[in-house]
Design a protein around this motif. Structure first.
Motif, PDB file in Angstrom:
ATOM      1  N   VAL A 160       0.758  -1.312  -0.009  1.00 16.38           N
ATOM      2  CA  VAL A 160      -0.146   0.049   0.016  1.00 16.38           C
ATOM      3  C   VAL A 160       1.005   1.282  -0.008  1.00 16.38           C
ATOM      4  N   PRO A 161       0.938   1.967  -1.120  1.00 16.00           N
ATOM      5  CA  PRO A 161       1.665   3.262  -1.031  1.00 16.00           C
ATOM      6  C   PRO A 161       1.251   4.272  -0.404  1.00 16.00           C
ATOM      7  N   THR A 162       2.072   5.074   0.188  1.00 13.47           N
ATOM      8  CA  THR A 162       1.479   6.756   0.679  1.00 13.47           C
ATOM      9  C   THR A 162       2.248   7.453  -0.076  1.00 13.47           C
ATOM     10  N   GLY A 163       1.646   8.814  -0.119  1.00 14.49           N
ATOM     11  CA  GLY A 163       2.105   9.672  -0.698  1.00 14.49           C
ATOM     12  C   GLY A 163       2.887  10.715   0.117  1.00 14.49           C
ATOM     13  N   LEU A 199      -4.119   7.263  12.077  1.00 14.90           N
ATOM     14  CA  LEU A 199      -5.567   6.868  11.252  1.00 14.90           C
ATOM     15  C   LEU A 199      -5.455   6.788   9.880  1.00 14.90           C
ATOM     16  N   CYS A 200      -4.583   7.668   9.117  1.00 15.18           N
ATOM     17  CA  CYS A 200      -4.510   7.854   7.998  1.00 15.18           C
ATOM     18  C   CYS A 200      -3.757   6.390   7.425  1.00 15.18           C
ATOM     19  N   SER A 201      -2.824   6.083   8.003  1.00 14.63           N
ATOM     20  CA  SER A 201      -2.132   4.683   7.533  1.00 14.63           C
ATOM     21  C   SER A 201      -3.153   3.657   7.615  1.00 14.63           C
ATOM     22  N   LEU A 202      -3.712   3.654   8.883  1.00 10.88           N
ATOM     23  CA  LEU A 202      -4.950   2.336   8.997  1.00 10.88           C
ATOM     24  C   LEU A 202      -5.842   2.522   8.001  1.00 10.88           C
ATOM     25  N   ALA A 203      -6.438   3.772   7.643  1.00 13.72           N
ATOM     26  CA  ALA A 203      -7.432   3.836   6.733  1.00 13.72           C
ATOM     27  C   ALA A 203      -6.977   3.390   5.243  1.00 13.72           C
ATOM     28  N   ALA A 204      -5.906   3.691   4.927  1.00 16.52           N
ATOM     29  CA  ALA A 204      -5.416   3.445   3.554  1.00 16.52           C
ATOM     30  C   ALA A 204      -5.161   1.863   3.700  1.00 16.52           C
ATOM     31  N   VAL A 205      -4.654   1.072   4.592  1.00 22.63           N
ATOM     32  CA  VAL A 205      -4.604  -0.427   4.539  1.00 22.63           C
ATOM     33  C   VAL A 205      -6.146  -0.921   4.639  1.00 22.63           C
ATOM     34  N   THR A 206      -6.979  -0.190   5.227  1.00 20.80           N
ATOM     35  CA  THR A 206      -8.480  -0.711   5.102  1.00 20.80           C
ATOM     36  C   THR A 206      -8.892  -0.732   3.675  1.00 20.80           C
ATOM     37  N   LEU A 207      -8.713   0.280   3.060  1.00 18.55           N
ATOM     38  CA  LEU A 207      -8.943   0.325   1.711  1.00 18.55           C
ATOM     39  C   LEU A 207      -8.506  -0.933   0.945  1.00 18.55           C
ATOM     40  N   ALA A 208      -7.173  -1.199   1.035  1.00 25.14           N
ATOM     41  CA  ALA A 208      -6.833  -2.331   0.235  1.00 25.14           C
ATOM     42  C   ALA A 208      -7.315  -3.737   0.654  1.00 25.14           C
ATOM     43  N   LEU A 209      -7.722  -3.792   2.117  1.00 26.89           N
ATOM     44  CA  LEU A 209      -8.065  -5.241   2.592  1.00 26.89           C
ATOM     45  C   LEU A 209      -9.648  -5.309   2.180  1.00 26.89           C
ATOM     46  N   ALA A 210     -10.344  -4.277   1.931  1.00 29.91           N
ATOM     47  CA  ALA A 210     -11.738  -4.266   1.382  1.00 29.91           C
ATOM     48  C   ALA A 210     -11.693  -4.967  -0.100  1.00 29.91           C
ATOM     49  N   ASP A 211     -10.754  -4.330  -0.953  1.00 27.82           N
ATOM     50  CA  ASP A 211     -10.749  -5.049  -2.197  1.00 27.82           C
ATOM     51  C   ASP A 211     -10.024  -6.522  -2.102  1.00 27.82           C
ATOM     52  N   GLU A 212      -9.038  -6.735  -1.023  1.00 31.96           N
ATOM     53  CA  GLU A 212      -8.742  -8.201  -1.024  1.00 31.96           C
ATOM     54  C   GLU A 212      -9.878  -9.279  -0.689  1.00 31.96           C
ATOM     55  N   VAL A 213     -10.689  -8.871   0.333  1.00 33.29           N
ATOM     56  CA  VAL A 213     -12.026  -9.838   0.628  1.00 33.29           C
ATOM     57  C   VAL A 213     -13.116  -9.595  -0.319  1.00 33.29           C
ATOM     58  N   ALA A 214     -13.264  -8.712  -1.323  1.00 34.92           N
ATOM     59  CA  ALA A 214     -14.127  -8.434  -2.195  1.00 34.92           C
ATOM     60  C   ALA A 214     -15.410  -7.850  -1.398  1.00 34.92           C
ATOM     61  N   ALA A 215     -15.092  -6.884  -0.704  1.00 34.68           N
ATOM     62  CA  ALA A 215     -16.036  -6.130   0.145  1.00 34.68           C
ATOM     63  C   ALA A 215     -16.062  -4.647  -0.220  1.00 34.68           C
ATOM     64  N   GLY A 234       5.207   8.847   1.758  1.00 28.67           N
ATOM     65  CA  GLY A 234       6.005   8.410   0.819  1.00 28.67           C
ATOM     66  C   GLY A 234       6.665   6.854   1.084  1.00 28.67           C
ATOM     67  N   ASP A 235       6.465   6.344   2.495  1.00 30.30           N
ATOM     68  CA  ASP A 235       6.805   4.836   2.756  1.00 30.30           C
ATOM     69  C   ASP A 235       5.623   3.856   1.828  1.00 30.30           C
ATOM     70  N   ASP A 236       6.129   2.877   1.513  1.00 33.68           N
ATOM     71  CA  ASP A 236       5.378   1.996   1.004  1.00 33.68           C
ATOM     72  C   ASP A 236       4.809   0.864   2.401  1.00 33.68           C
ATOM     73  N   LEU A 237       3.757   0.591   2.437  1.00 28.33           N
ATOM     74  CA  LEU A 237       3.236  -0.146   3.627  1.00 28.33           C
ATOM     75  C   LEU A 237       3.141  -1.459   3.096  1.00 28.33           C
ATOM     76  N   ALA A 238       3.729  -2.645   3.808  1.00 26.13           N
ATOM     77  CA  ALA A 238       3.524  -3.943   3.548  1.00 26.13           C
ATOM     78  C   ALA A 238       2.746  -4.432   4.600  1.00 26.13           C
ATOM     79  N   ALA A 239       1.507  -5.207   4.043  1.00 34.88           N
ATOM     80  CA  ALA A 239       0.456  -5.613   5.059  1.00 34.88           C
ATOM     81  C   ALA A 239       0.732  -7.020   4.753  1.00 34.88           C
TER      82      ALA A 239
END
Length: 268
Positions: A160-163, A199-215, A234-239
């Motif tokens: 999950v990239p951050t800007g 909360l920003c990084s947590l929400a960013a990961v949550t967006l990707a997780l929703a796609d992963e579980v088709a929600a 600018g960090d890339d998050l590895a979840a």
């Protein structure tokens, strides 16, 4: 509960009530700030808008801020330790949210204390855990241990990239603590440079997780995670993700550092 433990004087303190208004522009700005792409019209276009449930946390930011302003801890050194969100009803596209807040528990970590700030409304219940250096040693309970990592191998690992401008953008939504934009304030908080809101990084990961579980991310019903180390814009998050029925467990690293631990998300 240890009957001999000392109760902190701030435990149980009423932080008052507040009604906060918002409109579609606020909800769209939030979606963009946590990484929603312009093509997600259901998150960034008012004609199709579904409000992300985590947007509610920006409306409730006044509560932990009020606790710091009241003198419970030093806002310049305290950091966000963890977050929990339980969704009660979908957020409308615009409107007003009436909230009540209180200090639920104060945990004694020795050299620091953790203040659990609970905010309730018709739409959600949320708990901030604020880690406050210099406030411990009062003889209270240490509090619950961190959740264990699942023993099985992750189902998948998401990137999950951050800007670079993400912290500057996210702070426009309510959390304007200087440490997220001012290098001097970040150094005072023990960090080499401004860092991204948890909360920003947590929400960013949550967006990707929703796609992963088709929600759909707006169908979020529960979210929690502990902030283990800062994420820098600018960090890339590895979840690492362990999928389960209607959700997932997750652990997030950033630049080889543990960033979020004990993550859990469910969708309706």
């Amino acid at each position: 509960m240890n009957e001999l433990a000392t109760t902190h004087p701030w435990q149980g303190r009423d932080l008052g009530e507040r009604t906060v208004a918002y409109d579609e522009r606020d909800a769209i700005l939030y979606a963009l700030a946590v990484g929603a792409p312009a093509g997600r019209l259901d998150l960034v276009f008012e004609e199709r808008l579904r409000v992300l449930p985590t947007f509610a946390l920006t409306l409730a930011q006044w509560a932990p801020d009020a606790l710091g302003s009241a003198g419970a801890f030093d806002p310049g050194t305290a950091v966000h330790g963890s977050q929990r969100l339980d969704v009660r009803a979908p957020m409308p596209r615009s409107g007003k949210v009436s909230m009540a807040a209180r200090v639920d528990r104060v945990w004694d970590k020795g050299s620091a204390a953790v203040f659990d700030v609970v905010v309730e409304s018709d739409f959600f219940e949320a708990t901030w855990a604020i880690f406050a250096p210099g406030c411990g040693g009062f003889g209270g309970e240490r509090g619950p241990a961190a959740p264990a990592v699942p023993e099985t191998a992750p189902t998948t690992t998401l990137t999950v990239p951050t800007g670079a401008n993400q912290a500057a953008l996210y702070r426009l939504l309510g959390d304007r603590h200087h440490m997220h934009v001012d290098p001097a304030a970040a150094r005072a908080a023990g960090q080499p440079r401004p860092f991204l809101h948890g909360l920003c990084s947590l929400a960013a990961v949550t967006l990707a997780l929703a796609d992963e579980v088709a929600a759909h991310p707006a169908d979020l019903t529960h979210l929690e995670g502990r902030f283990a180390a800062p994420v820098f814009p600018g960090d890339d998050l590895a979840a690492d993700v362990w999928t389960e029925d209607r959700g997932a467990r997750f652990e997030v690293d950033a630049g080889g550092r543990p960033a979020i631990r004990g993550g859990h998300v469910t969708f309706g």
